[in-house]
Design a protein around this motif. Structure first.
Motif, PDB file in Angstrom:
ATOM      1  N   HIS A 228       0.805  -1.224   0.000  1.00 16.46           N
ATOM      2  CA  HIS A 228       0.000   0.000   0.000  1.00 16.46           C
ATOM      3  C   HIS A 228       0.842   1.281   0.000  1.00 16.46           C
ATOM      4  O   HIS A 228       0.587   2.199  -0.761  1.00 16.46           O
ATOM      5  CB  HIS A 228      -0.904   0.010   1.223  1.00 16.46           C
ATOM      6  CG  HIS A 228      -2.357  -0.027   0.849  1.00 16.46           C
ATOM      7  ND1 HIS A 228      -2.811   0.067  -0.436  1.00 16.46           N
ATOM      8  CD2 HIS A 228      -3.469  -0.155   1.631  1.00 16.46           C
ATOM      9  CE1 HIS A 228      -4.125  -0.004  -0.459  1.00 16.46           C
ATOM     10  NE2 HIS A 228      -4.557  -0.149   0.793  1.00 16.46           N
ATOM     11  N   HIS A 229       1.832   1.337   0.864  1.00 18.98           N
ATOM     12  CA  HIS A 229       2.601   2.571   1.036  1.00 18.98           C
ATOM     13  C   HIS A 229       4.020   2.439   0.489  1.00 18.98           C
ATOM     14  O   HIS A 229       4.905   3.202   0.876  1.00 18.98           O
ATOM     15  CB  HIS A 229       2.643   2.955   2.517  1.00 18.98           C
ATOM     16  CG  HIS A 229       1.281   3.129   3.130  1.00 18.98           C
ATOM     17  ND1 HIS A 229       0.450   4.167   2.776  1.00 18.98           N
ATOM     18  CD2 HIS A 229       0.606   2.389   4.032  1.00 18.98           C
ATOM     19  CE1 HIS A 229      -0.681   4.073   3.455  1.00 18.98           C
ATOM     20  NE2 HIS A 229      -0.623   3.000   4.220  1.00 18.98           N
ATOM     21  N   LEU A 230       4.205   1.487  -0.399  1.00 22.06           N
ATOM     22  CA  LEU A 230       5.520   1.292  -0.993  1.00 22.06           C
ATOM     23  C   LEU A 230       5.585   1.969  -2.362  1.00 22.06           C
ATOM     24  O   LEU A 230       4.589   2.056  -3.079  1.00 22.06           O
ATOM     25  CB  LEU A 230       5.823  -0.203  -1.144  1.00 22.06           C
ATOM     26  CG  LEU A 230       5.960  -1.002   0.151  1.00 22.06           C
ATOM     27  CD1 LEU A 230       6.151  -2.481  -0.167  1.00 22.06           C
ATOM     28  CD2 LEU A 230       7.116  -0.487   0.989  1.00 22.06           C
ATOM     29  N   PRO A 231       6.768   2.436  -2.764  1.00 25.57           N
ATOM     30  CA  PRO A 231       6.910   3.024  -4.108  1.00 25.57           C
ATOM     31  C   PRO A 231       6.890   1.940  -5.174  1.00 25.57           C
ATOM     32  O   PRO A 231       7.045   0.758  -4.873  1.00 25.57           O
ATOM     33  CB  PRO A 231       8.275   3.713  -4.038  1.00 25.57           C
ATOM     34  CG  PRO A 231       9.040   2.905  -3.027  1.00 25.57           C
ATOM     35  CD  PRO A 231       8.024   2.478  -2.000  1.00 25.57           C
ATOM     36  N   ARG A 232       6.696   2.345  -6.393  1.00 28.84           N
ATOM     37  CA  ARG A 232       6.772   1.420  -7.525  1.00 28.84           C
ATOM     38  C   ARG A 232       8.225   1.258  -7.973  1.00 28.84           C
ATOM     39  O   ARG A 232       8.687   0.168  -8.249  1.00 28.84           O
ATOM     40  CB  ARG A 232       5.906   1.969  -8.663  1.00 28.84           C
ATOM     41  CG  ARG A 232       6.191   1.411 -10.052  1.00 28.84           C
ATOM     42  CD  ARG A 232       5.838  -0.031 -10.207  1.00 28.84           C
ATOM     43  NE  ARG A 232       5.781  -0.369 -11.627  1.00 28.84           N
ATOM     44  CZ  ARG A 232       5.902  -1.601 -12.097  1.00 28.84           C
ATOM     45  NH1 ARG A 232       6.065  -2.602 -11.274  1.00 28.84           N
ATOM     46  NH2 ARG A 232       5.839  -1.835 -13.405  1.00 28.84           N
ATOM     47  N   GLN A 233       8.956   2.390  -8.044  1.00 24.81           N
ATOM     48  CA  GLN A 233      10.353   2.355  -8.432  1.00 24.81           C
ATOM     49  C   GLN A 233      11.195   3.098  -7.396  1.00 24.81           C
ATOM     50  O   GLN A 233      10.787   4.152  -6.903  1.00 24.81           O
ATOM     51  CB  GLN A 233      10.564   3.011  -9.802  1.00 24.81           C
ATOM     52  CG  GLN A 233       9.881   2.307 -10.961  1.00 24.81           C
ATOM     53  CD  GLN A 233      10.334   2.860 -12.300  1.00 24.81           C
ATOM     54  OE1 GLN A 233      11.524   2.833 -12.635  1.00 24.81           O
ATOM     55  NE2 GLN A 233       9.400   3.361 -13.096  1.00 24.81           N
TER      56      GLN A 233
END
Length: 376
Positions: A228-233
């Motif tokens: 949920h609160h993680l970046p994509r890159q």
């Protein structure tokens, strides 16, 4: 015998076939690809033991320097209408040499609009190939190693014959193939000796001046993680790239809540040969696994999951990267020997940019469709 053989089922090769079909070109076409399916640097890893597992182990997005215009815009629109391409607005962050989160670096791949393939990046190449129509015969798992040109026909591996040839990559035309594949001669140069086609001579000279860019991409499977609160890159700053030998990390949430992670590792300059590659793959895997423990510290959930990560191996990617400029656009199609080139390494198209791969394919399709290949 076919009218046109295209080597390489990456973004540009598949886009070329789609563009030829839209222009009403009726010639027969054979697509040859060493991999198991279309995609090239937009390929996707699929698991035999889990149909829902998808891991884009190459490019995670299609990147553009500016909003597409003209025919290129129409192509993007058609892919969006087919629901295989969607705008990518997922979070991108940076990490510095101390392993601390910072703003993402100023990088050309992040400078303009981006799209991602759905459900996978390979879906984009697959859709383009489907647009090529029934006149395209595709063969996968077949690496072309020898080329011969008898003045009117191209012979590939002695098994395939075509009136015209297109290379969507530089491997068969670049000297880097000699060490990497253990060849004695550059196949395209061996097929057409110097002096036969001055235009091709000039093209090969420019191609030889392109730098070989290599990536060692580590693929990891992490346990169930809330993304949920993680970046994509997660992009590394220049100083961090130098320290860790990593360009970026890309997260791939899965349908079963597990997480795929691709670590885009940089090359260290070691000579790649058929004999050295197995050891290089093993060493890069160890080095990259060691490096990422520091890079994910700003995200405790990733640090915790990393302890249970399972390596899915390392994929080596190689591509031609222009040092100053790519192959001159006027050399993209050599009329006398009927050989063409497309890819993001064509002049003015931007290495690593999807717009370069796609626009070069559109430009080449215009030249081929206006020729008389099928009649010769």
């Amino acid at each position: 015998m076919v009218d046109l053989a295209v080597i390489g089922a990456g973004l540009s090769g598949c886009a070329l076939l789609a563009a030829l079909r839209r222009r009403g070109w009726k010639g027969s076409t054979l697509l040859l690809e060493a991999g198991r399916g279309p995609g090239g640097r937009c390929a996707t890893r699929r698991r035999r033991d889990n149909d829902s597992w998808r891991l884009d182990h190459g490019s995670p997005t299609l990147s553009f320097s500016h909003t597409p215009q003209g025919e290129l815009a129409n192509l993007i629109a058609s892919l969006q209408q087919s629901d295989v391409l969607r705008p990518d607005d997922l979070p991108v962050v940076g990490v510095d040499h101390l392993g601390q989160q910072v703003a993402p670096p100023d990088h050309v791949l992040l400078s303009g609009p981006r799209w991602r393939g759905t459900p996978t990046m390979a879906s984009v190449a697959e859709a383009l190939l489907a647009q090529g129509g029934e006149v395209v015969e595709a063969r996968f798992g077949e690496r072309i190693t020898t080329l011969c040109h008898d003045g009117s026909v191209w012979h590939l591996n002695g098994d395939h014959h075509a009136r015209a040839l297109v290379l969507s990559g530089t491997l068969l035309a670049h000297p880097r193939s000699l060490a990497m594949l253990g060849w004695q001669h550059v196949p395209l140069r061996e097929a057409v000796p110097a002096g036969v086609d001055p235009q091709l001579d000039a093209a090969l000279q420019q191609i030889a001046g392109l730098e070989a860019s290599v990536r060692w991409n580590l693929m990891l499977e992490l346990p169930e993680v809330s993304s949920h609160h993680l970046p994509r890159q997660i992009w590394l700053t220049a100083q961090a790239q130098e320290r860790f030998g990593v360009e970026r990390l890309v997260l791939h949430p899965q349908q079963d809540q597990r997480l795929g992670l691709v670590v885009h590792g940089l090359d260290d300059g070691a000579v790649i040969t058929p004999d050295s590659q197995p050891e290089l793959l093993r060493r890069h895997e160890q080095d990259l696994i060691k490096a990422i423990s520091e890079l994910v510290q700003p995200w405790p959930v990733l640090s915790s999951a990393l302890a249970q990560a399972r390596s899915l191996g390392v994929m080596r990617w190689g591509a031609a990267q222009p040092l100053h400029q790519g192959l001159s656009a006027d050399l993209q199609w050599c009329h006398q020997t009927r050989v063409g080139f497309c890819g993001d390494w064509i002049e003015g198209r931007g290495f690593g940019m999807a717009e370069g791969a796609l626009q070069s394919a559109l430009n080449l399709a215009e030249r081929i469709s206006g020729s008389s290949i099928a009649e010769r």
